[in-house]
Design an enzyme around this catalytic site. Structure first.
Site: not given
Ligand code: WQD
Length: 335
Positions: A121, A145
């Site tokens: 990841t 994680y």
């Molecule tokens: C994406 C963007 C938030 C929720 C994931 C996980 C995991 C990994 C990839 C595999 C960010 C924004 C989010 C919301 C928002 N993959 N957001 N409102 O944080 O990149 O993490 O990375 O293992 O899936 O670690 O993914 O989808 O949570 O957030 O504005 O209600 O959306 O700030 O910029 P993230 P995410």
């Protein structure tokens, strides 16, 4: 050409595993799935695919399945993947992810299986210093994680050094979309499912952070269509069947989109207004995380094909909105 071997897919009843199983079958490969169905869904399994209903932690069950099906390689997806859950219960994640990988490697060694594609990841990078992350950049995970995935990568690397093991560890960026409703990842706490849930409940989308150092102030991520991600796994299988390998590879598009750009794409695809409210950023949330994809292109000859609109369109087509209720919140009609 010799008959391609059988591949065991752990977690093959999961979101990315289910898409990968479908693609392996579509190119005529024989697949066996090992899944304890703790988060995987039996209905994701195509008819005729043998299911070993067991945990990867059950080393004897895994070794037995490897022998019984004369497996030539393994794709290891089986794991939990919630960052918040890993913060609340780290031992669960170390046991499942590090323990599960160690158990699988032990079973593979006992059964003489020497090819592994590992589901890692982008979370191993934690808070990258610059937006574009290369596999050679420091991996400083900020959650159990991400840390347990990094440790598992290192266990695989050491076992590969000591024994006859060829391996490719794939660091996923943000997997989104789905080929069908059945394969979609409805329950995830990631951005796309949360946007659809806000739609269905008639409330504004919560945008976490509006003052990042990005073009519009909202977080930028490398979203990749789950179909492209599954294709990358098939390319990894082909690479391991061609000869020895030992590499960590980013799997993304090399292109980032902000939250507001994602919302604009939702608006375009659904034809609906997308109300949102900007709140404080989540603790530890980096501003920008985008994959450098040079190495996977060189090693596997693979690159992502789908753009943001295709990702959103497939997520929208696969969303499983609750049935309209007479007095409930406004129900979103598909245009
Ligand atoms: C994406 C963007 C938030 C929720 C994931 C996980 C995991 C990994 C990839 C595999 C960010 C924004 C989010 C919301 C928002 N993959 N957001 N409102 O944080 O990149 O993490 O990375 O293992 O899936 O670690 O993914 O989808 O949570 O957030 O504005 O209600 O959306 O700030 O910029 P993230 P995410």
């Amino acid at each position: 050409m010799t008959e391609p071997g059988v591949w065991l897919v752990t977690g093959g009843a999961g979101y990315i595993g289910g898409h990968t199983v479908a693609r392996l079958l579509s190119e005529g490969r024989r697949v066996v799935v090992l899944d304890d169905l703790s988060t995987g869904l039996a209905h994701r399994l195509p008819v005729g695919v043998p299911l070993v209903n067991a945990s990867v932690l059950d080393t004897d069950a895994v070794a037995g399945a490897l022998r019984e099906h004369a497996v030539s390689g393994v794709i290891h997806f089986a794991a939990k993947k919630s960052v918040p859950e890993s913060m609340a219960d780290p031992l669960l994640y170390y046991r499942e992810i590090v323990g599960g990988t160690t158990s699988l490697l032990t079973a593979m060694r006992e059964a003489g299986v020497g090819r592994l594609v590992y589901s890692s990841t982008a979370a191993v990078y934690g808070m990258p210093k610059q937006g574009i992350v290369r596999e050679t950049d420091p991996a400083v995970p900020i959650s159990p994680y991400g840390h347990s995935k990094l440790v598992s990568e290192q266990v695989i690397r050491e076992v590969g050094r000591a024994h006859e093991l060829s391996w490719l560890s794939l660091r996923y960026f943000n997997a989104v979309g789905a080929d069908t409703v059945g394969l979609a990842d409805h329950g995830a706490s990631n951005l796309f499912p949360r946007i659809f849930r806000a739609f269905a409940q008639g409330r504004p989308v919560v945008v976490t952070g509006g003052d990042f150092d990005t073009p519009d102030g909202t977080g930028v991520r490398d979203y990749i269509h789950v179909g492209d991600l599954a294709d990358a796994h098939v390319a990894a299988v082909h690479r391991l069947e061609r000869g020895p390998a030992a590499a960590v590879l980013n799997v993304g598009t090399g292109r980032g989109y902000s939250v507001l750009e994602v919302l604009a794409a939702f608006r375009e695809i659904t034809g609906e207004d997308v109300p949102y409210e900007i709140v404080a950023p989540r603790a530890g949330d980096p501003a920008t995380v985008i994959a450098s994809v040079d190495r996977i292109a060189e090693e596997l000859g693979w690159s992502a094909r789908r753009d943001l609109k295709e990702m959103v369109a497939s997520a929208w087509a696969a969303v499983d909105l609750p049935p309209p209720s007479p007095s409930g919140p406004p129900h979103l009609e598909k245009v």
